[in-house]
Write a protein that holds these residues in place. Structure first.
Motif, PDB file in Angstrom:
ATOM      1  N   ASP A 188      33.136  10.259  51.755  1.00 11.81           N
ATOM      2  CA  ASP A 188      33.836   8.960  51.551  1.00 11.81           C
ATOM      3  C   ASP A 188      35.277   9.118  52.411  1.00 11.81           C
ATOM      4  OD1 ASP A 188      35.883  10.262  50.023  1.00 11.81           O
ATOM      5  OD2 ASP A 188      34.366  10.149  48.395  1.00 11.81           O
ATOM      6  N   SER A 189      35.961   7.709  52.258  1.00 14.48           N
ATOM      7  CA  SER A 189      36.862   7.668  53.470  1.00 14.48           C
ATOM      8  C   SER A 189      38.104   8.498  52.868  1.00 14.48           C
ATOM      9  CB  SER A 189      37.612   6.436  53.381  1.00 14.48           C
ATOM     10  OG  SER A 189      37.744   5.851  52.112  1.00 14.48           O
ATOM     11  N   ARG A 190      38.206   8.732  51.535  1.00 19.85           N
ATOM     12  CA  ARG A 190      39.416   9.584  51.109  1.00 19.85           C
ATOM     13  C   ARG A 190      39.240  11.035  51.302  1.00 19.85           C
ATOM     14  NH1 ARG A 190      41.759   9.910  44.699  1.00 19.85           N
ATOM     15  NH2 ARG A 190      43.177  11.674  45.165  1.00 19.85           N
ATOM     16  N   SER A 191      37.900  11.444  51.003  1.00 18.53           N
ATOM     17  CA  SER A 191      37.681  12.871  51.375  1.00 18.53           C
ATOM     18  C   SER A 191      37.740  13.251  52.705  1.00 18.53           C
ATOM     19  CB  SER A 191      36.044  13.344  50.901  1.00 18.53           C
ATOM     20  OG  SER A 191      36.184  13.179  49.435  1.00 18.53           O
ATOM     21  N   GLY A 192      37.484  12.209  53.631  1.00 19.74           N
ATOM     22  CA  GLY A 192      37.201  12.477  55.222  1.00 19.74           C
ATOM     23  C   GLY A 192      38.619  12.437  55.443  1.00 19.74           C
ATOM     24  N   ALA A 193      39.579  11.637  55.060  1.00 22.90           N
ATOM     25  CA  ALA A 193      41.084  12.000  55.482  1.00 22.90           C
ATOM     26  C   ALA A 193      41.569  13.203  55.134  1.00 22.90           C
ATOM     27  CB  ALA A 193      41.705  10.743  54.733  1.00 22.90           C
ATOM     28  N   GLU A 194      41.231  13.596  53.762  1.00 20.83           N
ATOM     29  CA  GLU A 194      41.904  15.052  53.407  1.00 20.83           C
ATOM     30  C   GLU A 194      41.148  16.050  54.311  1.00 20.83           C
ATOM     31  OE1 GLU A 194      40.670  15.343  49.459  1.00 20.83           O
ATOM     32  OE2 GLU A 194      42.109  14.436  48.667  1.00 20.83           O
ATOM     33  N   VAL A 195      40.012  16.150  54.912  1.00 23.95           N
ATOM     34  CA  VAL A 195      39.552  17.087  55.522  1.00 23.95           C
ATOM     35  C   VAL A 195      40.150  17.010  57.046  1.00 23.95           C
ATOM     36  CG1 VAL A 195      37.522  17.711  56.902  1.00 23.95           C
ATOM     37  CG2 VAL A 195      37.404  17.410  54.474  1.00 23.95           C
ATOM     38  N   LEU A 196      40.287  15.626  57.745  1.00 22.17           N
ATOM     39  CA  LEU A 196      41.167  15.484  58.900  1.00 22.17           C
ATOM     40  C   LEU A 196      42.584  15.804  58.704  1.00 22.17           C
ATOM     41  CD1 LEU A 196      39.354  11.980  59.795  1.00 22.17           C
ATOM     42  CD2 LEU A 196      39.064  14.134  61.039  1.00 22.17           C
TER      43      LEU A 196
END
Length: 270
Positions: A188-196
């Motif tokens: 999801d967008s939040r988890s994706g932002a964290e990984v990036l």
């Protein structure tokens, strides 16, 4: 002294090359069914930089990454990791190079369900018979925010946490370069932002080199540079990208579509 959006002083950043393609060509099939996936591509990926590769479906972006990472053979030209030429390497030497010098992050997390997070992180080194550098692994774990999850198995972790484990696994052996293929595609967008953010931090704080294939302008905005491919050729090269600039460039491709950035996405680059 100028400073890049990644927070690293420009004069302090290395100009050494982590990987290089020279007239790299990849052809599938023969005769009327022949497809030229890469058409004499030449590009350098510098050490300590985060590069995103973008382009329409079928542009050759994943093929370029797979050829540069030694996951696919090339039809012509040259692919190098550091000073090592990949073309012509025997299978054993190629396997050793991938194990010792390259880290991988994929859209599917590729974790072993029976192992803990820490065991998954150190698995490649365990298989290679190398003892992990405990201090480095601890630093990596702290960078990706996994300190409290090391004894958990994948089934006990969220998708975002599982991808953090995959990121830590790629970083743990201190590879010369990390290749990431749509690393946020299943998040999801939040988890994706964290990984990036963790990938960005690994470049800024740990000096890692990251090359990422993505279709998402927001993901690309975390990079120092975006390379655009179309029909197997590099057609543009953008420094200090923002989601808006990347989206606008993607729209200029024939039939170009790209995922619209979320509100405020321009601030993600760091």
């Amino acid at each position: 002294m100028t400073t890049t959006h990644s927070g690293v002083p420009t004069a302090a950043r290395t100009t050494a090359v982590a990987a290089r393609a020279t007239d790299l060509t990849k052809v599938y099939g023969h005769g009327e069914t022949q497809v030229v996936a890469l058409d004499a591509v030449s590009v350098e990926f510098r050490q300590g930089h985060f590069t995103a590769i973008m382009g329409p479906s079928g542009s050759g972006k994943s093929t370029l990454m797979h050829c540069m990472a030694g996951l696919d053979t090339v039809s012509g030209g040259s692919a190098r990791i550091g000073d090592t030429e990949l073309t012509g390497l025997k299978d054993k030497k190629l396997t050793q190079l991938r194990r010792d010098k390259i880290g991988f992050i994929f859209q599917a997390f590729n974790l072993l369900p029976t192992l803990t997070a820490l065991e998954n992180i150190t698995l490649p080194m365990d298989i290679a018979g190398r003892k992990p550098d405990r201090a480095w692994v601890e630093r990596v774990v702290e960078t990706v925010g996994l300190s409290g999850r090391l004894k958990h198995r994948p089934s006990q972790l969220s998708g975002g946490q599982q991808q953090r484990v995959a990121v830590a696994r790629a970083l743990a052996s201190r590879p010369e370069i990390i290749f990431a293929d749509e690393p946020t595609g299943n998040l999801d967008s939040r988890s994706g932002a964290e990984v990036l953010g963790f990938l960005r931090e690994s470049v800024r704080e740990l000096g890692q080199t990251v090359v990422m294939v993505t279709h998402d302008p927001v993901a690309a905005s975390y990079a120092d540079r975006v390379i655009f491919l179309a029909d197997g050729r590099i057609v543009d090269d953008m420094a200090d990208p923002t989601a808006e600039r990347v989206l606008e460039r993607m729209r200029r491709f024939p039939g170009g579509r790209a995922q619209a950035p979320a509100p405020g996405a321009e601030g993600h680059a760091g």
